[in-house]
Design a protein around this motif. Structure first.
Motif, PDB file in Angstrom:
ATOM      1  N   PHE A  17       7.989  -2.007  -3.545  1.00  0.00           N
ATOM      2  CA  PHE A  17       7.456  -0.916  -2.737  1.00  0.00           C
ATOM      3  C   PHE A  17       5.977  -0.691  -3.022  1.00  0.00           C
ATOM      4  CE2 PHE A  17       6.435   3.681  -2.603  1.00  0.00           C
ATOM      5  CZ  PHE A  17       6.557   3.879  -1.239  1.00  0.00           C
ATOM      6  N   GLY A  18       5.210  -0.476  -1.974  1.00  0.00           N
ATOM      7  CA  GLY A  18       3.810  -0.086  -2.119  1.00  0.00           C
ATOM      8  C   GLY A  18       2.811  -1.214  -2.176  1.00  0.00           C
ATOM      9  N   VAL A  19       3.299  -2.468  -2.237  1.00  0.00           N
ATOM     10  CA  VAL A  19       2.368  -3.595  -2.306  1.00  0.00           C
ATOM     11  C   VAL A  19       2.753  -4.617  -1.240  1.00  0.00           C
ATOM     12  CG1 VAL A  19       1.825  -3.286  -4.745  1.00  0.00           C
ATOM     13  CG2 VAL A  19       3.777  -4.702  -4.108  1.00  0.00           C
ATOM     14  N   ASP A  20       2.051  -5.743  -1.243  1.00  0.00           N
ATOM     15  CA  ASP A  20       2.372  -6.840  -0.336  1.00  0.00           C
ATOM     16  C   ASP A  20       2.269  -8.143  -1.117  1.00  0.00           C
ATOM     17  OD1 ASP A  20      -0.403  -7.644  -0.399  1.00  0.00           O
ATOM     18  OD2 ASP A  20      -0.825  -6.115   1.114  1.00  0.00           O
ATOM     19  N   GLN A  21       2.309  -9.266  -0.434  1.00  0.00           N
ATOM     20  CA  GLN A  21       2.337 -10.555  -1.118  1.00  0.00           C
ATOM     21  C   GLN A  21       1.101 -10.843  -1.966  1.00  0.00           C
ATOM     22  OE1 GLN A  21       1.166 -14.126   1.547  1.00  0.00           O
ATOM     23  NE2 GLN A  21       2.372 -12.804   2.906  1.00  0.00           N
ATOM     24  N   MET A  43       7.150  -7.849   2.813  1.00  0.00           N
ATOM     25  CA  MET A  43       8.306  -7.067   3.236  1.00  0.00           C
ATOM     26  C   MET A  43       7.967  -6.391   4.565  1.00  0.00           C
ATOM     27  SD  MET A  43      10.614  -7.275   0.715  1.00  0.00           S
ATOM     28  CE  MET A  43      11.523  -5.762   0.430  1.00  0.00           C
ATOM     29  N   VAL A  44       8.989  -6.032   5.319  1.00  0.00           N
ATOM     30  CA  VAL A  44       8.782  -5.529   6.677  1.00  0.00           C
ATOM     31  C   VAL A  44       7.983  -4.226   6.712  1.00  0.00           C
ATOM     32  CG1 VAL A  44      10.946  -4.221   6.786  1.00  0.00           C
ATOM     33  CG2 VAL A  44       9.950  -5.178   8.898  1.00  0.00           C
ATOM     34  N   PHE A  45       7.963  -3.478   5.604  1.00  0.00           N
ATOM     35  CA  PHE A  45       7.209  -2.219   5.558  1.00  0.00           C
ATOM     36  C   PHE A  45       5.748  -2.422   5.196  1.00  0.00           C
ATOM     37  CE2 PHE A  45       9.407  -2.698   1.438  1.00  0.00           C
ATOM     38  CZ  PHE A  45       8.303  -2.827   0.597  1.00  0.00           C
ATOM     39  N   SER A  46       5.379  -3.652   4.869  1.00  0.00           N
ATOM     40  CA  SER A  46       4.004  -3.937   4.461  1.00  0.00           C
ATOM     41  C   SER A  46       3.023  -3.642   5.588  1.00  0.00           C
ATOM     42  CB  SER A  46       3.890  -5.409   4.051  1.00  0.00           C
ATOM     43  OG  SER A  46       2.545  -5.826   4.009  1.00  0.00           O
ATOM     44  N   PRO A  47       1.824  -3.164   5.253  1.00  0.00           N
ATOM     45  CA  PRO A  47       0.811  -2.920   6.291  1.00  0.00           C
ATOM     46  C   PRO A  47       0.347  -4.198   6.964  1.00  0.00           C
ATOM     47  CG  PRO A  47      -0.137  -2.650   4.101  1.00  0.00           C
ATOM     48  CD  PRO A  47       1.345  -2.756   3.918  1.00  0.00           C
ATOM     49  N   ASN A 101       8.689  15.354  -0.823  1.00  0.00           N
ATOM     50  CA  ASN A 101       7.987  16.466  -0.188  1.00  0.00           C
ATOM     51  C   ASN A 101       6.473  16.270  -0.255  1.00  0.00           C
ATOM     52  OD1 ASN A 101       8.017  19.280   0.982  1.00  0.00           O
ATOM     53  ND2 ASN A 101       6.917  19.705  -0.919  1.00  0.00           N
ATOM     54  N   GLU A 102       5.977  15.825  -1.407  1.00  0.00           N
ATOM     55  CA  GLU A 102       4.533  15.603  -1.535  1.00  0.00           C
ATOM     56  C   GLU A 102       4.089  14.440  -0.652  1.00  0.00           C
ATOM     57  OE1 GLU A 102       1.012  15.104  -4.888  1.00  0.00           O
ATOM     58  OE2 GLU A 102       3.107  14.868  -5.489  1.00  0.00           O
ATOM     59  N   MET A 103       4.894  13.391  -0.586  1.00  0.00           N
ATOM     60  CA  MET A 103       4.560  12.265   0.290  1.00  0.00           C
ATOM     61  C   MET A 103       4.474  12.716   1.742  1.00  0.00           C
ATOM     62  SD  MET A 103       6.872   9.108  -1.202  1.00  0.00           S
ATOM     63  CE  MET A 103       6.153   7.926  -0.048  1.00  0.00           C
ATOM     64  N   ASN A 104       5.354  13.611   2.118  1.00  0.00           N
ATOM     65  CA  ASN A 104       5.424  14.071   3.504  1.00  0.00           C
ATOM     66  C   ASN A 104       4.270  15.000   3.870  1.00  0.00           C
ATOM     67  OD1 ASN A 104       6.627  14.391   6.099  1.00  0.00           O
ATOM     68  ND2 ASN A 104       7.549  16.307   5.430  1.00  0.00           N
ATOM     69  N   HIS A 105       3.874  15.840   2.937  1.00  0.00           N
ATOM     70  CA  HIS A 105       2.879  16.872   3.242  1.00  0.00           C
ATOM     71  C   HIS A 105       1.452  16.508   2.838  1.00  0.00           C
ATOM     72  CE1 HIS A 105       6.604  19.321   3.507  1.00  0.00           C
ATOM     73  NE2 HIS A 105       5.926  19.933   4.446  1.00  0.00           N
ATOM     74  N   ASN A 106       1.303  15.634   1.827  1.00  0.00           N
ATOM     75  CA  ASN A 106      -0.042  15.263   1.399  1.00  0.00           C
ATOM     76  C   ASN A 106       0.012  13.852   0.817  1.00  0.00           C
ATOM     77  OD1 ASN A 106      -2.657  15.046   0.400  1.00  0.00           O
ATOM     78  ND2 ASN A 106      -2.733  17.190  -0.260  1.00  0.00           N
ATOM     79  N   PHE A 107       0.140  12.889   1.699  1.00  0.00           N
ATOM     80  CA  PHE A 107       0.327  11.506   1.269  1.00  0.00           C
ATOM     81  C   PHE A 107      -0.833  11.010   0.427  1.00  0.00           C
ATOM     82  CE2 PHE A 107       0.163   6.844   2.031  1.00  0.00           C
ATOM     83  CZ  PHE A 107       1.409   6.513   1.509  1.00  0.00           C
ATOM     84  N   SER A 108      -2.041  11.326   0.830  1.00  0.00           N
ATOM     85  CA  SER A 108      -3.228  10.876   0.106  1.00  0.00           C
ATOM     86  C   SER A 108      -3.237  11.398  -1.332  1.00  0.00           C
ATOM     87  CB  SER A 108      -4.497  11.343   0.831  1.00  0.00           C
ATOM     88  OG  SER A 108      -5.653  10.954   0.125  1.00  0.00           O
ATOM     89  N   ASN A 109      -2.886  12.656  -1.504  1.00  0.00           N
ATOM     90  CA  ASN A 109      -2.842  13.245  -2.835  1.00  0.00           C
ATOM     91  C   ASN A 109      -1.749  12.599  -3.679  1.00  0.00           C
ATOM     92  OD1 ASN A 109      -3.815  15.474  -4.656  1.00  0.00           O
ATOM     93  ND2 ASN A 109      -1.651  16.043  -4.547  1.00  0.00           N
ATOM     94  N   TRP A 110      -0.601  12.327  -3.044  1.00  0.00           N
ATOM     95  CA  TRP A 110       0.488  11.672  -3.766  1.00  0.00           C
ATOM     96  C   TRP A 110       0.059  10.291  -4.247  1.00  0.00           C
ATOM     97  CZ3 TRP A 110       3.097   7.108  -2.485  1.00  0.00           C
ATOM     98  CH2 TRP A 110       4.160   6.802  -3.346  1.00  0.00           C
ATOM     99  N   MET A 132      -0.525   1.630   3.578  1.00  0.00           N
ATOM    100  CA  MET A 132       0.771   1.852   4.213  1.00  0.00           C
ATOM    101  C   MET A 132       0.693   3.043   5.165  1.00  0.00           C
ATOM    102  SD  MET A 132       3.668   1.327   1.249  1.00  0.00           S
ATOM    103  CE  MET A 132       4.996   1.289   2.485  1.00  0.00           C
ATOM    104  N   LYS A 133       1.441   2.975   6.252  1.00  0.00           N
ATOM    105  CA  LYS A 133       1.549   4.132   7.135  1.00  0.00           C
ATOM    106  C   LYS A 133       2.406   5.172   6.439  1.00  0.00           C
ATOM    107  CE  LYS A 133       0.688   2.036  11.625  1.00  0.00           C
ATOM    108  NZ  LYS A 133      -0.561   2.792  11.748  1.00  0.00           N
ATOM    109  N   PRO A 134       1.918   6.416   6.311  1.00  0.00           N
ATOM    110  CA  PRO A 134       2.650   7.444   5.567  1.00  0.00           C
ATOM    111  C   PRO A 134       4.096   7.616   6.000  1.00  0.00           C
ATOM    112  CG  PRO A 134       0.440   8.209   6.056  1.00  0.00           C
ATOM    113  CD  PRO A 134       0.610   6.909   6.783  1.00  0.00           C
TER     114      PRO A 134
END
Length: 249
Positions: free
Chosen positions: A33-37, A58-62, A151-160, A187-189
């Motif tokens: 999660f959070g990275v790519d190849q 992975m399919v969630f990769s940017p 909750n933090e990811m949803n409301h303030n992704f950049s801060n998370w 990644m798209k939030p």
């Protein structure tokens, strides 16, 4: 199901799969999660000297078209495992050594129960079958902890991202933190949140006993804030191939 269906592309193209080296053995590297190849870029040149190395996003990769990520389909790990199996079939490789990092560790375990012919060895790096604590099991988080993260990811992704990146890397390496933070920020939030829900709320302990006759190596960092060391030994005990399973801390 093929993630490329309806988009004119197969999995090899959709997930940006690449093959390096020409060794007699095939090594598959699957990121978490959070990275790519690109997370493998430091070790890839060395591994390619000895193996035919398969990497992909992975399919969630940017790096993958956002339209290919279906939150309903990818609400469990089975669809990720299906993608992995289909990708290896499209590449016409089998009997691979599979290295899965983070969530990809359990994706590899699921795939191995469905198609054991594709794997000769599973290397499970920082994986966990369940992140929530349970009776007799320490996953590392209470439900309130997970809810706070989501909750933090949803409301303030950049801060998370800013807060989570140095903790997740676990070592004082500014370049490593910067690289991981940059990857998360790409990644798209909305997608990141859905993937996090799938990962943190999953319970895949039942899968471990189904992994049989495939040697496993569990590698666990001492400073992993997400996965306690005890999880590695739990996995070793519960894996169906535990007699052929080793743990490296």
């Amino acid at each position: 199901m093929d993630v490329g269906n309806g988009h004119g592309l197969g999995l090899v193209e959709s997930l940006n799969a690449r093959v390096y080296g020409n060794g007699s053995e095939t090594l598959v590297l699957s990121h978490g999660f959070g990275v790519d190849q690109t997370v493998w870029h430091f070790i890839l040149p060395y591994l390619a000297c000895y193996f035919k190395v398969v990497i992909f996003d992975m399919v969630f990769s940017p790096n993958v078209k956002p339209s290919l990520y279906d939150p309903k389909r990818y609400s469990d790990f089975d669809s990720y495992a299906e993608d992995l199996v289909n990708l290896l079939d499209q590449l016409k490789v089998n009997k691979t050594i599979y290295l899965g990092h983070s969530m990809s560790a359990m994706i590899g375990c699921i795939a191995a129960t469905e198609r054991p012919d594709l794997f000769t060895h599973l290397i499970l790096l920082g994986g966990s079958p369940r992140y929530l604590n349970d009776v007799g099991y320490t996953g590392g988080f209470e439900r309130s902890d997970i809810e706070s993260i989501l909750n933090e990811m949803n409301h303030n992704f950049s801060n998370w991202v800013t807060n989570f990146s140095p903790k997740a890397v676990g070592v004082y390496d500014t370049n490593a933190v910067k690289e991981f933070k940059s990857s998360l920020e790409r990644m798209k939030p909305g997608i990141a949140l859905e993937v996090a829900k799938t990962v943190f709320l999953s319970d895949l302990r039942y899968v471990l006993k189904q992994v049989k006759n495939i040697p496993c190596t569990i590698i666990q960092s001492e400073k992993d804030i997400v996965v306690p060391k005890s999880v590695a030994f739990y996995m070793q005990e519960m894996l169906g191939s535990k007699n052929n399973t080793t743990v490296e801390i």
